[in-house]
Design a protein around this motif. Structure first.
Motif: not given
Length: 416
Positions: A272-279, A263-266, A310-319
């Motif tokens: 802000h761009a929150t990425l799909l979580e990775d595993r 999703h994208m938000e302001w 310019y966008v704040v990108v949120h990276f997520l690694l679930t583990t």
């Protein structure tokens, strides 16, 4: 919603600027972002130029204001270890005069964050490269000489000859395992017309996986030699972890989510761009990727350099928390280093690594790696992974004063 707020609020104080300390491309000024170095203006091509083919290297960056900065650049020839060549004069390798201004710049237009985009192309009307080998460009603010202060940035590129023949093959059948977690390169170098007396002293052969200098194979000793060339077979130094395909995401429109984006938000003052979580992967699954490449994009096609946000990108690694040290977001756009700027934080409450990185709008491919460069725990290692292997052959004839780059060859496991 509670999970989303945890990510945004916790990560906001960890806002990063990946790429600030790149192994190949380095930025020393915190107001400079999105340093990009490529061949012929194509961001997917590495900055390796074939001598005599009228190619050029493009160095570009953003300075985060609309205040004009007068930048001066100096070009240096380097040896195989990227140290400035001491045994030759500037006039031996440089056509023109060092200390020229960067004259190509343009202000951003209609963006929430203002910046000025600068671009330098080499060779140009003022400066050209006469010899093959490694080169670095150091950019200074006008008034700061090369002996007086640190540069604003340093960019590296190569100019190579085609004086030797290089043949290489990649296989999942390695000296460590069979079609399991590794890939092995078999290599042969033909001398061509070079006058070779002592190949062990005159040559340096490097092999890179996916253009990564941090895990390069160097100091290779051939196990086959004859008057025509040398071969490297069953060489344990040429066994590489297979790794996994790169993740990817795209932000072309800051108002809606695209590939890889949840999703994208302001949130003032950034999108802000929150990425799909990775595993971490347990099994191999083919995904077409670009091995860590970045391509700047915006809805205004043709003017991406000055209209991209310019966008704040949120990276997520679930583990679960991983043994073996810190975890980093990595790609060619981060410089492939493991600086604190690229380090992820672990949230014990939700069992997830996360990082917030300010990036210019576009397409990105990336991986998660630990501080030793390993992807074994973060991504998995698989012999099926599509990887690119590049061989660079440096040559210093007996009595010569500099390292020539006499050959460059790239092979992909796609061709196995």
């Amino acid at each position: 919603m509670a999970r989303r707020c945890t990510i945004l609020l916790t990560s906001w104080f960890l806002l990063l600027s990946c790429g600030a300390w790149a192994q190949e491309q380095r930025v020393f000024d915190k107001t400079v972002r999105t340093l990009q170095v490529c061949a012929d203006g194509n961001p997917t091509l590495p900055p390796w130029l074939s001598q005599g083919k009228h190619q050029h290297v493009e160095v570009s960056w953003d300075q985060m204001s609309h205040d004009y900065q007068r930048y001066i650049y100096y070009v240096y020839h380097c040896d195989a270890d990227w140290q400035v060549s001491e045994g030759i004069f500037e006039s031996d390798w440089l056509a023109g005069t060092n200390g020229q201004p960067v004259e190509d710049y343009e202000k951003s237009f209609n963006t929430t964050q203002i910046y000025t985009h600068y671009r330098l192309t080499l060779p140009n009307k003022d400066v050209g490269m006469l010899l093959s080998g490694n080169y670095c460009v150091r950019v200074y603010r006008d008034g700061d000489g090369p002996d007086e202060s640190a540069p604003v940035l340093e960019a590296r590129f190569c100019v190579y000859e085609n004086s030797v023949s290089i043949s290489q093959q990649v296989s999942g059948n390695t000296d460590i395992d069979f079609n399991d977690r590794h890939q092995q390169v078999t290599l042969r170098v033909g001398y061509g017309s070079l006058r070779v007396v002592n190949p062990a002293q005159e040559f340096r052969v490097l092999v890179l996986q996916n253009r990564r200098w941090d895990t390069k194979a160097v100091g290779l000793v051939p196990n086959e030699r004859n008057a025509a060339g040398m071969g490297f077979t069953h060489n344990r130094q040429l066994v590489f972890p297979g790794g996994n395909e790169f993740h990817r995401f795209e932000i072309r429109d800051v108002r809606r989510a695209a590939a890889g984006v949840d999703h994208m938000e302001w949130y003032e003052p950034y999108y802000h761009a929150t990425l799909l979580e990775d595993r971490p992967a347990r099994n191999y699954s083919y995904v077409e990727d670009q091995d860590g490449v970045r391509v700047v994009l915006s809805p205004e096609e043709g003017s991406e350099n000055t209209t991209a946000e310019y966008v704040v990108v949120h990276f997520l690694l679930t583990t679960p928390r991983l043994p073996g040290g810190d975890v980093y977001v990595c790609g060619q756009w981060t410089g492939e280093t493991y600086a604190p700027d690229c380090r992820m934080e672990y949230d014990e409450q939700v069992g997830q690594y996360h990082a917030a990185i300010l990036l210019k709008q576009g397409y990105y491919s990336y991986q998660y790696r630990q501080a030793d460069g390993s992807t074994a725990r973060t991504e998995g290692d698989f012999h099926e992974t599509e990887n690119e292997y590049t061989t660079l052959v440096y040559y210093r004839e007996q009595g010569a004063r500099y390292d020539r780059l006499v050959g460059c060859c790239t092979a992909s496991t796609r061709n196995r």
